[in-house]
Scaffold this motif. Structure first.
Motif, PDB file in Angstrom:
ATOM      1  N   PHE A   1       0.859  -1.185   0.000  1.00 29.11           N
ATOM      2  CA  PHE A   1       0.000   0.000   0.000  1.00 29.11           C
ATOM      3  C   PHE A   1       0.894   1.233   0.000  1.00 29.11           C
ATOM      4  CE2 PHE A   1      -2.815   2.892   2.719  1.00 29.11           C
ATOM      5  CZ  PHE A   1      -3.669   3.225   1.678  1.00 29.11           C
ATOM      6  N   ILE A   2       0.771   2.046  -1.044  1.00 29.51           N
ATOM      7  CA  ILE A   2       1.534   3.289  -1.167  1.00 29.51           C
ATOM      8  C   ILE A   2       0.530   4.432  -1.208  1.00 29.51           C
ATOM      9  CG2 ILE A   2       3.129   4.623  -2.607  1.00 29.51           C
ATOM     10  CD1 ILE A   2       4.142   1.906  -3.718  1.00 29.51           C
TER      11      ILE A   2
ATOM     12  N   TYR B   1       9.295  -3.599  -7.321  1.00 30.86           N
ATOM     13  CA  TYR B   1       8.054  -3.057  -7.883  1.00 30.86           C
ATOM     14  C   TYR B   1       8.232  -1.656  -8.461  1.00 30.86           C
ATOM     15  CZ  TYR B   1       6.356  -6.905  -5.045  1.00 30.86           C
ATOM     16  OH  TYR B   1       6.173  -8.145  -4.491  1.00 30.86           O
ATOM     17  N   TYR B   2       9.362  -1.054  -8.186  1.00 30.73           N
ATOM     18  CA  TYR B   2       9.633   0.309  -8.651  1.00 30.73           C
ATOM     19  C   TYR B   2       9.464   0.478 -10.165  1.00 30.73           C
ATOM     20  CZ  TYR B   2      12.574   4.186 -10.255  1.00 30.73           C
ATOM     21  OH  TYR B   2      13.059   5.283 -10.912  1.00 30.73           O
ATOM     22  N   PRO B   3       9.989  -0.443 -11.001  1.00 28.95           N
ATOM     23  CA  PRO B   3       9.829  -0.245 -12.453  1.00 28.95           C
ATOM     24  C   PRO B   3       8.374  -0.152 -12.895  1.00 28.95           C
ATOM     25  CG  PRO B   3      11.490  -1.919 -12.008  1.00 28.95           C
ATOM     26  CD  PRO B   3      10.807  -1.640 -10.704  1.00 28.95           C
ATOM     27  N   PHE B   4       7.487  -0.896 -12.232  1.00 31.45           N
ATOM     28  CA  PHE B   4       6.068  -0.853 -12.596  1.00 31.45           C
ATOM     29  C   PHE B   4       5.445   0.485 -12.205  1.00 31.45           C
ATOM     30  CE2 PHE B   4       6.841  -5.455 -11.673  1.00 31.45           C
ATOM     31  CZ  PHE B   4       6.845  -5.870 -12.995  1.00 31.45           C
ATOM     32  N   VAL B   5       5.808   0.979 -11.030  1.00 36.35           N
ATOM     33  CA  VAL B   5       5.285   2.277 -10.598  1.00 36.35           C
ATOM     34  C   VAL B   5       5.767   3.374 -11.544  1.00 36.35           C
ATOM     35  CG1 VAL B   5       5.227   3.982  -8.743  1.00 36.35           C
ATOM     36  CG2 VAL B   5       5.156   1.539  -8.190  1.00 36.35           C
ATOM     37  N   LYS B   6       7.038   3.351 -11.856  1.00 36.50           N
ATOM     38  CA  LYS B   6       7.589   4.370 -12.747  1.00 36.50           C
ATOM     39  C   LYS B   6       6.892   4.348 -14.103  1.00 36.50           C
ATOM     40  CE  LYS B   6      11.913   6.102 -14.709  1.00 36.50           C
ATOM     41  NZ  LYS B   6      13.382   5.897 -14.827  1.00 36.50           N
TER      42      LYS B   6
ATOM     43  N   LEU C   1      -1.611   3.756  -4.386  1.00 40.97           N
ATOM     44  CA  LEU C   1      -1.449   2.519  -5.158  1.00 40.97           C
ATOM     45  C   LEU C   1      -1.611   1.318  -4.242  1.00 40.97           C
ATOM     46  CD1 LEU C   1       2.012   3.364  -6.784  1.00 40.97           C
ATOM     47  CD2 LEU C   1      -0.201   3.768  -7.849  1.00 40.97           C
ATOM     48  N   ILE C   2      -2.141   0.250  -4.790  1.00 40.87           N
ATOM     49  CA  ILE C   2      -2.095  -1.058  -4.135  1.00 40.87           C
ATOM     50  C   ILE C   2      -1.464  -2.025  -5.125  1.00 40.87           C
ATOM     51  CG2 ILE C   2      -3.410  -2.976  -3.156  1.00 40.87           C
ATOM     52  CD1 ILE C   2      -5.549  -0.973  -2.324  1.00 40.87           C
TER      53      ILE C   2
ATOM     54  N   ASP D   1       1.363 -16.058  -6.491  1.00 41.20           N
ATOM     55  CA  ASP D   1       1.556 -17.030  -7.567  1.00 41.20           C
ATOM     56  C   ASP D   1       0.588 -16.794  -8.728  1.00 41.20           C
ATOM     57  OD1 ASP D   1      -0.791 -17.850  -6.385  1.00 41.20           O
ATOM     58  OD2 ASP D   1      -0.037 -19.804  -5.736  1.00 41.20           O
ATOM     59  N   LYS D   2      -0.341 -15.847  -8.566  1.00 41.41           N
ATOM     60  CA  LYS D   2      -1.240 -15.463  -9.661  1.00 41.41           C
ATOM     61  C   LYS D   2      -0.620 -14.398 -10.557  1.00 41.41           C
ATOM     62  CE  LYS D   2      -5.381 -16.385  -6.885  1.00 41.41           C
ATOM     63  NZ  LYS D   2      -6.612 -15.806  -6.282  1.00 41.41           N
ATOM     64  N   GLY D   3       0.540 -13.873 -10.158  1.00 43.97           N
ATOM     65  CA  GLY D   3       1.178 -12.788 -10.882  1.00 43.97           C
ATOM     66  C   GLY D   3       1.190 -11.527 -10.041  1.00 43.97           C
ATOM     67  N   THR D   4       1.470 -10.400 -10.683  1.00 42.04           N
ATOM     68  CA  THR D   4       1.546  -9.122  -9.977  1.00 42.04           C
ATOM     69  C   THR D   4       0.525  -8.158 -10.562  1.00 42.04           C
ATOM     70  OG1 THR D   4       3.888  -9.456  -9.473  1.00 42.04           O
ATOM     71  CG2 THR D   4       3.057  -7.201  -9.347  1.00 42.04           C
ATOM     72  N   TYR D   5      -0.279  -7.576  -9.673  1.00 42.44           N
ATOM     73  CA  TYR D   5      -1.368  -6.687 -10.063  1.00 42.44           C
ATOM     74  C   TYR D   5      -1.200  -5.330  -9.386  1.00 42.44           C
ATOM     75  CZ  TYR D   5      -3.723 -10.867 -11.831  1.00 42.44           C
ATOM     76  OH  TYR D   5      -4.029 -12.013 -12.528  1.00 42.44           O
ATOM     77  N   MET D   6      -1.749  -4.316 -10.021  1.00 42.47           N
ATOM     78  CA  MET D   6      -1.686  -2.960  -9.477  1.00 42.47           C
ATOM     79  C   MET D   6      -3.056  -2.301  -9.570  1.00 42.47           C
ATOM     80  SD  MET D   6       0.570   0.319 -10.849  1.00 42.47           S
ATOM     81  CE  MET D   6       2.150  -0.400 -10.401  1.00 42.47           C
ATOM     82  N   LEU D   7      -3.366  -1.503  -8.558  1.00 43.41           N
ATOM     83  CA  LEU D   7      -4.537  -0.628  -8.590  1.00 43.41           C
ATOM     84  C   LEU D   7      -4.064   0.785  -8.295  1.00 43.41           C
ATOM     85  CD1 LEU D   7      -8.099  -0.985  -7.252  1.00 43.41           C
ATOM     86  CD2 LEU D   7      -6.686   0.853  -6.314  1.00 43.41           C
ATOM     87  N   ILE D   8      -4.482   1.732  -9.119  1.00 41.89           N
ATOM     88  CA  ILE D   8      -4.165   3.141  -8.908  1.00 41.89           C
ATOM     89  C   ILE D   8      -5.463   3.855  -8.541  1.00 41.89           C
ATOM     90  CG2 ILE D   8      -3.218   5.246  -9.922  1.00 41.89           C
ATOM     91  CD1 ILE D   8      -1.787   3.455 -11.982  1.00 41.89           C
ATOM     92  N   GLY D   9      -5.533   4.371  -7.314  1.00 36.87           N
ATOM     93  CA  GLY D   9      -6.742   5.087  -6.901  1.00 36.87           C
ATOM     94  C   GLY D   9      -7.489   4.366  -5.803  1.00 36.87           C
ATOM     95  N   HIS D  10      -8.796   4.214  -5.970  1.00 36.54           N
ATOM     96  CA  HIS D  10      -9.626   3.636  -4.917  1.00 36.54           C
ATOM     97  C   HIS D  10     -10.287   2.342  -5.372  1.00 36.54           C
ATOM     98  CE1 HIS D  10     -13.118   5.211  -7.111  1.00 36.54           C
ATOM     99  NE2 HIS D  10     -12.547   6.405  -7.104  1.00 36.54           N
ATOM    100  N   ILE D  11     -10.559   1.463  -4.402  1.00 29.61           N
ATOM    101  CA  ILE D  11     -11.264   0.210  -4.681  1.00 29.61           C
ATOM    102  C   ILE D  11     -12.758   0.482  -4.809  1.00 29.61           C
ATOM    103  CG2 ILE D  11     -11.703  -2.146  -3.883  1.00 29.61           C
ATOM    104  CD1 ILE D  11      -9.128  -1.925  -2.224  1.00 29.61           C
TER     105      ILE D  11
END
Length: 232
Positions: free
Chosen positions: A53-54, A148-153, A181-182, A187-197
């Motif tokens: 959680f960022i 995770y930095y490269p994905f955020v950038k 960000l969340i 093992d399902k991979g890497t996911y990102m959410l920007i904003g609110h759920i």
């Protein structure tokens, strides 16, 4: 007359392009307020799901997400927190929030977090004044979450955000900054959410005391928990 007709024709074409282009580009834009996959790779340690959680102390989106994260994570460890409220001068002012201070896991779900800026978005979380909030935020993320930095950038500062009219989400705010960000890696991979759920407007009529004692009874909180469970 021909010049006038030509000018009108050009104007009509430009107008149509302005209407159509955002929809044509939508598949290439970064979605907001929804999880999307950034990698098939699990960047968490073996047999661990990592939730990151960022946010910043005054973010209304982070405030809303905090209640859903608490309702979800309380099943997987001990969470300590302080009660606060979002920036009174921002959209959705004074949204009640949980500011996380620690998490002790008792399962394979691990939780890490960082707050980048203060409540009023005019200094860092520790009160230091910086000139470039985007650059500062990226530096903190690179230090704390290097994998995770490269994905955020890429997705926050380089690629266009949905509905942004050709700008990354980091530059949609005033001042430009890293938004809430969340990131979930398993093992399902890497996911990102920007904003609110879920929308912060759903918290309008609730205070922190009520929320803490009624999380299991609020449908929008449980809806958010179910969304997190899809990726963990």
């Amino acid at each position: 007359m021909n010049i006038k007709n030509l000018a009108i024709g050009v104007g009509v074409i430009v107008f149509i392009l302005m209407l159509v282009l955002p929809y044509a580009l939508q598949p290439f834009e970064v979605p907001l307020n929804a999880f999307f996959k950034v990698s098939n790779i699990d960047y968490a340690n073996s047999n661990i799901t990592c939730v990151i959680f960022i946010s910043w102390y005054g973010c209304p989106y982070g405030a809303t997400d905090s209640w859903i994260l608490y309702a979800f994570l309380s099943h997987y460890g001990k969470i300590t927190y302080n009660i606060s409220y979002s920036d009174p001068n921002d959209i959705y002012p004074n949204t009640p929030a949980l500011i996380f201070t620690n998490f002790q896991p008792n399962s394979s779900i691990h939780f890490r977090f960082v707050y980048l800026y203060n409540r009023f978005l005019n200094a860092t979380a520790n009160g230091s004044v910086v000139i470039n909030y985007v650059k500062y935020g990226l530096q903190v993320i690179e230090k704390d979450f290097p994998q995770y930095y490269p994905f955020v950038k890429e997705y926050v500062t380089q690629r266009w955000a949905s509905g942004s009219f050709f700008q990354p989400v980091a530059y949609m705010g005033n001042p430009p900054h890293i938004p809430t960000l969340i990131i979930i890696s398993s093992d399902k991979g890497t996911y990102m959410l920007i904003g609110h759920i879920v929308s912060p407007s759903l918290l309008d009529n609730y205070n922190a005391t009520y929320l803490l004692s009624h999380l299991s009874q609020l449908s929008f909180i449980q809806q958010g928990v179910a969304e997190l469970e899809k990726y963990t």
